[in-house]
Design a protein around this motif. Structure first.
Motif, PDB file in Angstrom:
ATOM      1  N   LEU B 463     -16.236 -79.776 103.018  1.00  0.00           N
ATOM      2  CA  LEU B 463     -17.390 -80.602 102.671  1.00  0.00           C
ATOM      3  C   LEU B 463     -17.870 -80.370 101.240  1.00  0.00           C
ATOM      4  O   LEU B 463     -18.491 -81.249 100.648  1.00  0.00           O
ATOM      5  N   ASP B 464     -17.619 -79.184 100.721  1.00  0.00           N
ATOM      6  CA  ASP B 464     -18.157 -78.828  99.399  1.00  0.00           C
ATOM      7  C   ASP B 464     -17.085 -78.103  98.603  1.00  0.00           C
ATOM      8  O   ASP B 464     -17.202 -76.921  98.297  1.00  0.00           O
ATOM      9  N   PRO B 465     -16.019 -78.841  98.241  1.00  0.00           N
ATOM     10  CA  PRO B 465     -14.869 -78.178  97.610  1.00  0.00           C
ATOM     11  C   PRO B 465     -15.223 -77.467  96.300  1.00  0.00           C
ATOM     12  O   PRO B 465     -14.561 -76.518  95.925  1.00  0.00           O
ATOM     13  N   LYS B 466     -16.266 -77.904  95.621  1.00  0.00           N
ATOM     14  CA  LYS B 466     -16.646 -77.238  94.365  1.00  0.00           C
ATOM     15  C   LYS B 466     -17.613 -76.075  94.604  1.00  0.00           C
ATOM     16  O   LYS B 466     -18.035 -75.422  93.648  1.00  0.00           O
ATOM     17  N   ASN B 467     -18.003 -75.870  95.840  1.00  0.00           N
ATOM     18  CA  ASN B 467     -18.944 -74.793  96.187  1.00  0.00           C
ATOM     19  C   ASN B 467     -20.211 -74.858  95.343  1.00  0.00           C
ATOM     20  O   ASN B 467     -20.638 -73.874  94.738  1.00  0.00           O
ATOM     21  N   LEU B 468     -20.829 -76.023  95.337  1.00  0.00           N
ATOM     22  CA  LEU B 468     -22.024 -76.225  94.510  1.00  0.00           C
ATOM     23  C   LEU B 468     -23.320 -76.277  95.308  1.00  0.00           C
ATOM     24  O   LEU B 468     -24.398 -76.177  94.735  1.00  0.00           O
ATOM     25  N   LEU B 469     -23.232 -76.467  96.642  1.00  0.00           N
ATOM     26  CA  LEU B 469     -24.470 -76.630  97.405  1.00  0.00           C
ATOM     27  C   LEU B 469     -24.900 -75.302  98.021  1.00  0.00           C
ATOM     28  O   LEU B 469     -24.183 -74.716  98.826  1.00  0.00           O
ATOM     29  N   ASN B 470     -26.084 -74.851  97.630  1.00  0.00           N
ATOM     30  CA  ASN B 470     -26.615 -73.544  98.030  1.00  0.00           C
ATOM     31  C   ASN B 470     -25.527 -72.462  97.972  1.00  0.00           C
ATOM     32  O   ASN B 470     -25.264 -71.757  98.945  1.00  0.00           O
ATOM     33  N   PRO B 471     -24.917 -72.317  96.802  1.00  0.00           N
ATOM     34  CA  PRO B 471     -23.820 -71.349  96.670  1.00  0.00           C
ATOM     35  C   PRO B 471     -24.340 -69.931  96.844  1.00  0.00           C
ATOM     36  O   PRO B 471     -25.534 -69.674  96.650  1.00  0.00           O
ATOM     37  N   CYS B 472     -23.464 -69.039  97.214  1.00  0.00           N
ATOM     38  CA  CYS B 472     -23.801 -67.616  97.377  1.00  0.00           C
ATOM     39  C   CYS B 472     -24.696 -67.362  98.583  1.00  0.00           C
ATOM     40  O   CYS B 472     -25.240 -66.264  98.723  1.00  0.00           O
ATOM     41  N   LYS B 473     -24.882 -68.353  99.455  1.00  0.00           N
ATOM     42  CA  LYS B 473     -25.641 -68.145 100.680  1.00  0.00           C
ATOM     43  C   LYS B 473     -24.690 -68.184 101.877  1.00  0.00           C
ATOM     44  O   LYS B 473     -23.689 -68.898 101.850  1.00  0.00           O
TER      45      LYS B 473
END
Lengths: 480, 480
Positions: B463-473
């Motif tokens: 769903l978030d291949p760039k790991n941009l949504l609420n990353p590091c959580k």
């Protein structure tokens, strides 16, 4: 990737993994596993595997994944949508869970039941009852269907109003992933927020993301009291009104609230022969109401009488009968439960399993009935089901003087499409509890948005990049 | 991909999308949005956006995705786990939903509430009550927390025993995906089996898979009667036994069953000053029991008295007080509800929010208490919470004569680890209702299997291949 192995090679490899007795391959042995229970879908398989353990499921899946062989998971094979049999062409492997049928644990303090996926729903209910608990899922195929299938189809039935769908009743799942890895989530916790709730992936995805091999289910207090009544109502709008009054008066004791159309009752009485309706005369619409609780049946009967008497006064109820005994209650329920078989025997019914918000259900039934009558004026309107959940089985049936085949050929597609379109337009679902399988797969392109179909494929590809687990089910090709 | 734009470029672009007043960027403006409510986590952001519509959320997300800018979704910013504030380094964009606070529809026939994600829990409960319905979620932060946050954290609280977690209360969701696409699933259906239940992706995933922008929630009949009691019990095992008896006698009317340890009560009484306990003398363990129904309070009080009297006879109950009025009931509840603030005021508590199967909770509390006392013999055992769900807040507190900072420095890690390990060993969860955020993210590597972590990342990357949504959580790096 190398070419897909021959049927012989598949059988040889899988026999080595599970033992030759648990790997069936002759046409005669395969037949019942590749044919759905209504005989509408007949597929083809290289082998049927009957694993005895999760490890065997895992080994079989890993081998098939590595060799590009499609796998079709199967429980009791009671799907109405062709969801549990392989495609007509190809050499899939059917993995049937029937041998994995052990109840592993009944915990009466935690109120949980842990079992293998091949336990039948009936056996699960019995195990709960022996421990004085209720496992509340209640569907027609309960003697045959298996817990694994109930989970992977998110089964519904007649007690959803009170207890929810199967999704609400599953606390933990063990599943084998398409590539053979084992997801071990057999936890019996009411609260657990440690990352994504992965078990949700396997509930309702019809075996396309993993094979459920075991589960932890919620148990409920066993109700000690019940009150059952059959009430005639002027129309579906009155039935909805009566449900509102029942919820107000009897709160969460309202366990079932089933709609029955006049033609559905007539059909059952005809089919059962010597059974009589508890209500005098003919009525266009009826509801079957069940209250249950841990208290006394007298007080439930009192609640029920209040609901019915208020209904008679306000005009929501035309006539009503209260079950005076357990035998009465069973007889009332039998009328409801035999509607399905009566249709099968009669032949020529167009089954639409739709749900709409309760606030729109009366309008929907009227519109859909008009649409059907415009196509086929003499169709018998067999309309019944779980009105409490907004779910009706809307099944126009051939006129008495028309052959089933002819009626279906003339009307099936147009009627299904009209009914589904009206349900969708009313904010509803084209498959409330029967799922998608192959039967409604391509309809999804009409009724789901682009984004929904894309998301389904994104998830599918993430878990099953080779598209080998129950392929050609649920997800329409066009977004593949 | 091109380099990430400067803060100035981000602010310019987003201001153009939502208007300059809805795009904050000065340090003073940003501060409350990048600081969690306990002041433990302070992050950094290029901008805080306050969108006024789903379309604006979508536009902001699409722009950020295209330009490689991280996005942190935020509701009431009441996370205990640092889940709603950005990382300390970087130039994330916080999207706060507070302006999207409209109740869109209350349907008293379908028993559903449709609202934007920025509506506070309190406002949602009020909207339901005005329509004579109950929205049953009940948590401490209800005046501040928002429905979107409740959904994305699968909030729990004191009524889960009866009504389930937030996941059980959500029928439909609208969410914006990491790349800006809008998933429109605002359906109010109790039964819908048309493919994957996509809304489950957004419930409990703490804003890492999408931003919830609106929802359809279930409403319940408003209970008209309640009975509340505080009972002293010899030990947690007796509390579990009493819960079993209560469920047997009062079925689904048992709405809350909260454990309170003696030290927790003492702390609250000290904190509140002029409040007295309804029970004479000191007790090591107490439970707060609430029954509710649509019937009469007299009959609930009778049920409660039966439960308590039987308990007194069997030794499960040592002493008990029944609330004689609404004011009494509120006073009993206040004791329970103030435990959290009393700890905050005192300082130096090690918060462990664990759940275990009810059949193992008594053993767990004993083992965990022993483990803590071995490390810190004088720690005050503030143990309380939702025993009915197997969920306890197990919060060892500094001895009176020790400074908070020193106590935490000496014990925090070892105590958390010991308690979490014991919960895990008892088949439990290391975060029952508080979630993972950043606070427990890396603990998951110890307590989740490889397959579970792999599956979480497979879904996240889909769903978030760039790991941009609420990353590091939520997701530990090691499996990334």
């Amino acid at each position: 990737m190398s070419t897909i192995p021959s049927s012989e090679a598949i059988v040889a490899a899988l026999s080595a993994l599970v033992g030759p007795q648990a790997c069936l391959s002759s046409d005669a042995e395969l037949k019942p596993f590749v044919t759905d229970y209504r005989g509408l879908y007949v597929g083809q398989a290289a082998a049927v595997v009957l694993p005895g353990s999760t490890e065997q499921v895992s080994q079989v899946m890993a081998w098939c994944y590595e060799h590009g062989v499609a796998v079709v998971p199967q429980g009791g094979n009671t799907s109405l949508m062709g969801g549990a049999v392989p495609e007509p062409n190809g050499q899939a492997v059917v993995i049937n869970l029937r041998r994995m049928n052990r109840v592993l644990d009944v915990d009466t303090v935690n109120d949980t039941l842990t079992l293998q996926a091949g336990v039948t729903l009936n056996a699960a209910r019995t195990a709960a009852e022996e421990a004085e608990r209720l496992f509340p899922l209640r569907i027609g195929s309960e003697g045959t269907c298996q817990i694994g299938g109930n989970i992977s189809t998110n089964a519904g039935g007649t007690a959803v109003l009170r207890y929810g769908n199967m999704r609400d009743l599953v606390l933990g799942v063990e599943a084998v992933l398409p590539d053979g890895r084992i997801y071990s989530g057999l936890r019996g916790l009411r609260k657990d927020n440690t990352g994504y709730d992965l078990k949700q992936l396997f509930v309702g995805s019809e075996g396309t993301l993993g094979i459920v091999t075991a589960a932890v289910l919620k148990l409920m207090p066993l109700p000690r009291a019940s009150s059952v009544a059959l009430a005639a109502v002027p129309d579906p709008a009155a039935a909805v009104g009566l449900l509102g009054e029942a919820k107000k008066a009897a709160g969460q004791t309202v366990t079932a609230f089933e709609l029955i159309s006049g033609p559905a009752l007539e059909l059952v009485l005809e089919y059962l022969g010597n059974v009589k309706s508890p209500l005098e005369g003919g009525h266009a619409w009826m509801v079957l109401i069940e209250l249950t609780s841990g208290g006394s049946s007298e007080s439930l009967d009192q609640s029920m009488m209040q609901i019915l008497e208020a209904g008679l006064e306000s005009g929501l109820v035309l006539d009503a009968a209260l079950a005076q005994s357990v035998a009465d209650a069973q007889a009332f329920w039998r009328i409801r439960e035999e509607i399905s078989d009566a249709q099968t025997r009669t032949g020529g019914s167009i089954k639409c399993d739709v749900s709409v918000p309760l606030s729109r259900i009366a309008g929907f039934i009227e519109e859909a009935s008009d649409a059907v009558r415009a196509l086929e004026p003499q169709a018998r309107m067999i309309v019944y089901g779980h009105m409490g959940d907004g779910n009706v089985h809307f099944n126009p049936l051939r006129p008495k003087d028309r052959a089933a085949k002819e009626f279906l050929a003339a009307n099936y597609e147009q009627v299904s499409h009209a009914v589904d379109s009206l349900a969708h337009a009313a904010g509803g679902s084209i498959s409330a509890e029967h799922g998608i399988g192959v039967a409604k797969r391509d309809d999804l392109t009409r009724f789901k948005s682009e984004v929904e179909l894309e998301l389904m494929w994104q998830v599918k590809k993430a878990l099953d990049p080779k598209n080998l687990l129950n392929p050609c089910k649920v997800l329409p090709f066009s977004k593949g």
